[in-house]
Design a protein around this motif. Structure first.
Motif, short mmCIF file in Angstrom:
data_model
loop_
_atom_site.label_atom_id
_atom_site.label_comp_id
_atom_site.label_asym_id
_atom_site.label_seq_id
_atom_site.Cartn_x
_atom_site.Cartn_y
_atom_site.Cartn_z
N ALA A 111 0.83 -1.22 0.00
CA ALA A 111 0.00 0.00 0.00
C ALA A 111 0.85 1.26 0.00
CB ALA A 111 -0.94 0.00 1.21
N MET A 112 2.03 1.20 0.67
CA MET A 112 2.94 2.34 0.73
C MET A 112 3.96 2.33 -0.40
SD MET A 112 1.91 4.27 3.14
CE MET A 112 3.26 5.43 3.17
N ARG A 113 3.85 1.33 -1.28
CA ARG A 113 4.75 1.19 -2.45
C ARG A 113 6.20 1.01 -2.02
NH1 ARG A 113 1.88 6.38 -4.78
NH2 ARG A 113 -0.20 5.50 -5.16
N ILE A 114 6.40 0.26 -0.94
CA ILE A 114 7.75 -0.04 -0.47
C ILE A 114 7.98 -1.55 -0.40
CG2 ILE A 114 8.05 2.12 0.80
CD1 ILE A 114 7.31 0.53 3.36
N GLY A 115 7.18 -2.29 -1.14
CA GLY A 115 7.32 -3.74 -1.14
C GLY A 115 8.63 -4.23 -1.70
N ASN A 116 9.37 -3.33 -2.36
CA ASN A 116 10.69 -3.71 -2.89
C ASN A 116 11.76 -3.66 -1.82
OD1 ASN A 116 10.58 -0.91 -2.63
ND2 ASN A 116 11.97 -0.56 -4.35
N ARG A 117 11.40 -3.24 -0.60
CA ARG A 117 12.40 -3.21 0.47
C ARG A 117 11.90 -3.63 1.84
NH1 ARG A 117 12.66 1.81 3.39
NH2 ARG A 117 11.25 3.42 2.61
N LYS A 118 10.59 -3.77 2.01
CA LYS A 118 10.05 -4.18 3.31
C LYS A 118 8.85 -5.11 3.13
CE LYS A 118 11.49 -0.12 6.00
NZ LYS A 118 12.47 -0.81 6.85
N GLY A 119 8.51 -5.81 4.21
CA GLY A 119 7.30 -6.62 4.23
C GLY A 119 7.51 -8.10 4.00
#
Length: 380
Positions: free
Chosen positions: A340-348
């Motif tokens: 949702a925050m568009r940071i799936g390339n570094r977190k989650g």
């Protein structure tokens, strides 16, 4: 930053479980276990569970202080530390509707916290003041107001504090303002709104990509008037959900989870107040007393004022009451908020190259330790 090698874990990487697995970290990020450098610290976890660290996109406070009380780096540090005790490794300190000066202070604090590398600080969530008066909830009426050009410029400037979520209502925010904010990189979230289904879709088309605490403080679903709830479920946006059994009945949550159209997902938020990590009783918010009773935070008239729950408890509640299982409950606190925050390339998730934010838990899902960037920030 030293390297780390943890063996003997049951690992959930965000997708599936791996038995008798290993986890390796170097330079604050996950690496492939077969690339562990010589001299790395080695830990035998003895069968503990390892999961990605929780991500909470709506945190008003913790550790005895709300972000609104004193928007500063020490406050952000205190809130992040309090929530790390419950498995949250990345969060958005959330400023609710307040004076113009308070928002400016919050933005400055967010920028300073990012520069200082405060562990657990992800960015800011500015919830209001551009909300609907009819659906403002606990937000102070005196500060709710329409968005102006100066607000747009300040909010665009706030993006340098890191990933930023902005909760706005169509009643106080134009479609063009949403388009500009979304184009600048803000995660625009619709909330505290009484707008109808078609209005919500127009704002989603303009760039709003999430909704704030699904069901709460928004026009409800009706079979002839789907409202904001209907727009969330019938569109591709994501939405936060408070899983405490108070804000949303579990049956409503189960229906929403079955009905939600993708690609957006429903993710967990705590909407936590300063009570997390404390035994504090009642407290003050914008000059009004908030009463803490049996897991509920509310004004004297019963209006809910945030939540008295942490993310670890939220995941447990969702797994038990939403009929989704533990795997999906974990994703709702890790993978989906990251996306949702568009940071799936570094977190989650746990995968080589991503930030080494993770938890070690017992097989009964009791937290043993919290790790941010490969550094242990909490041990039970």
């Amino acid at each position: 930053m030293s390297a780390l090698h943890i063996r003997g874990i049951r690992l959930f990487d965000g997708n599936t479980w791996h038995d008798d697995a290993e986890l390796a970290v170097e330079g604050g990020r996950f690496i492939a276990p077969d690339n562990v450098p010589v001299g790395a610290e080695t830990i035998d976890a003895g069968g503990l569970l390892a999961v990605p660290g929780f991500i909470d996109l709506q945190v008003n406070g913790g550790g005895g202080i709300n972000f609104n009380d004193e928007p500063s780096v020490p406050t952000i540090e205190r809130i992040c530390a309090a929530h790390a005790h419950f498995g949250t490794t990345a969060l958005l300190p959330t400023l609710i509707t307040d004076r113009r000066e308070t928002r400016s202070e919050a933005v400055a604090a967010g920028k300073a916290a990012r520069a200082a590398g405060v562990p657990g600080f992800l960015g800011l969530h500015l919830e209001g003041p551009h909300l609907s008066a009819a659906k403002r909830g606990v937000h102070a009426a005196a500060y709710v107001r329409p968005m102006e050009e100066t607000d747009i410029k300040e909010l665009v400037g706030a993006l340098s504090a890191g990933p930023t979520m902005l909760t706005v209502a169509p009643e106080s925010t134009s479609v063009e303002a949403v388009r500009r904010l979304a184009a600048a990189g803000a995660i625009v979230s619709l909330g505290h709104t009484d707008c109808d289904y078609h209005t919500a879709l127009a704002y989603i088309a303009a760039g709003a990509s999430t909704a704030t605490h699904l069901f709460n403080a928004m026009s409800p679903f009706g079979h002839r008037t789907p409202g904001m709830v209907g727009a969330v479920l019938d569109s591709g946006i994501s939405a936060g959900l408070i899983a405490d059994g108070i804000h949303v009945h579990p049956a409503a949550a189960r229906v929403a989870l079955r009905a939600k159209r993708g690609p957006g997902r429903i993710f967990l938020v705590t909407d936590a107040m300063l009570t997390i990590g404390t035994d504090l009783p009642d407290f003050e918010l914008n000059g009004r007393t908030i009463f803490r009773r049996d897991g509920r935070l509310a004004l004297a008239d019963g209006t809910l004022a945030g939540a008295d729950i942490d993310m670890l408890s939220s995941v447990r509640y969702a797994a038990e009451h939403f009929e989704i299982g533990l795997d999906e409950a974990i994703r709702m606190a890790t993978v989906y908020p990251a996306e949702a925050m568009r940071i799936g390339n570094r977190k989650g998730r746990v995968a080589p190259g991503l930030d080494a934010d993770f938890l070690l838990l017992t097989p009964d899902f009791e937290l043993k330790s919290t790790w941010i960037g490969g550094a242990r920030v909490y041990s039970a």
